[in-house]
Design a protein around this motif. Structure first.
Motif, mmCIF file in Angstrom:
data_model
loop_
_atom_site.group_PDB
_atom_site.id
_atom_site.type_symbol
_atom_site.label_atom_id
_atom_site.label_comp_id
_atom_site.label_asym_id
_atom_site.label_seq_id
_atom_site.Cartn_x
_atom_site.Cartn_y
_atom_site.Cartn_z
ATOM 1 N N THR A 52 -6.743 0.426 1.295
ATOM 2 C CA THR A 52 -5.347 0.853 1.201
ATOM 3 C C THR A 52 -5.136 1.960 0.173
ATOM 4 O OG1 THR A 52 -4.882 -0.962 -0.346
ATOM 5 C CG2 THR A 52 -4.429 -1.359 1.984
ATOM 6 N N TYR A 170 -1.114 -7.905 2.753
ATOM 7 C CA TYR A 170 -0.865 -7.026 1.609
ATOM 8 C C TYR A 170 0.095 -5.922 2.023
ATOM 9 C CZ TYR A 170 -2.061 -3.936 -2.359
ATOM 10 O OH TYR A 170 -2.031 -3.129 -3.482
ATOM 11 N N LYS A 172 1.880 -2.300 0.408
ATOM 12 C CA LYS A 172 1.769 -1.310 -0.667
ATOM 13 C C LYS A 172 2.654 -0.113 -0.372
ATOM 14 C CE LYS A 172 -1.697 1.691 -2.919
ATOM 15 N NZ LYS A 172 -1.145 2.987 -2.498
ATOM 16 N N TRP A 177 3.737 -3.255 -4.857
ATOM 17 C CA TRP A 177 2.668 -3.873 -4.079
ATOM 18 C C TRP A 177 2.815 -5.386 -4.152
ATOM 19 C CZ3 TRP A 177 -0.708 -6.895 -6.924
ATOM 20 C CH2 TRP A 177 -0.795 -6.629 -8.296
#
Length: 218
Positions: A52, A170, A172, A177
């Motif tokens: 990422t 996840y 971000k 985040w």
């Protein structure tokens, strides 16, 4: 006249013993290695993080406690990750080494994550890892009672390994985040060393903001 204080001391001792017994019957411990610099290691416990950042990244962490004492805890970690931009994904590898007294653990995890673009700058990612967990026990025990009387402790050094798997999510963006994940999903039993790997859960979050100038703080 002195009986009352003695009764109070006796009652205090009884209450202390009861509380200790109740707390001791519900104790939990962490099996995954612990790091003081955990803020630099989002990836090893959450596969969705890999790739990422958009660049190839390598991280090495070392934690050593009680330096100079025999059997002092020593923990090391190496992470390597990078993006696969052509398929909107990321791959990575984590390798742990953890030593505490007579127990040594070696953990290897191969990570994969798929990335979804959210808005103009956000990324949502789902990740999975597969790997192996190896644990070993030495035979240099120091104990008041003979170790041979405890069937859970092998009389000679022994080791065992088992399958490991985990998953995570996840998100971000340039300023925020957030991650949620779980490791040791199979809870593999290693009867040779009398250890069963237990499932762990993690929640991670952070926010970047500038305190004057161009510097960012998390």
């Amino acid at each position: 006249m002195k009986a009352a204080p003695n009764n109070k001391k006796r009652m205090r001792g009884i209450l202390t013993a009861v509380v200790c017994a109740m707390v001791g019957s519900a104790l939990y411990a962490q099996q995954d290695p612990q790091f003081t610099q955990y803020m630099f290691d989002r990836m090893s416990v959450n596969s969705a993080v890999v790739g990422t950042g958009g660049n190839i990244c390598a991280t090495a962490l070392l934690r050593q406690q009680w330096t100079g004492f025999d059997g002092a805890p020593k923990t090391g970690l190496i992470n390597l990750q990078g993006p696969l931009k052509s398929i909107h994904s990321g791959i990575g590898l984590s390798v742990y080494y953890d030593k505490l007294g007579q127990e040594k653990s070696t953990i290897a995890r191969l990570h994969y994550a798929y990335h979804f673009k959210v808005g103009s700058q956000g990324i949502f990612s789902a990740g999975l890892y597969v790997g192996m967990t190896g644990r070993s026990l030495g035979n240099n025990w120091v104990a008041i009672d003979p170790v041979a009387n405890d069937n859970a402790i092998p009389s000679v050094g022994t080791s065992a390994s088992g399958f490991d798997m985990g998953a995570g999510l996840y998100y971000k963006s340039p300023k925020v985040w957030l991650g949620i994940s779980s490791t040791q999903l199979p809870e593999t039993d290693l009867p040779t060393v009398s250890i069963q790997n237990k499932r762990h859960y993690y929640v991670q979050a952070g926010y970047d903001w500038a305190l004057g100038g161009d510097k960012k703080y998390t």
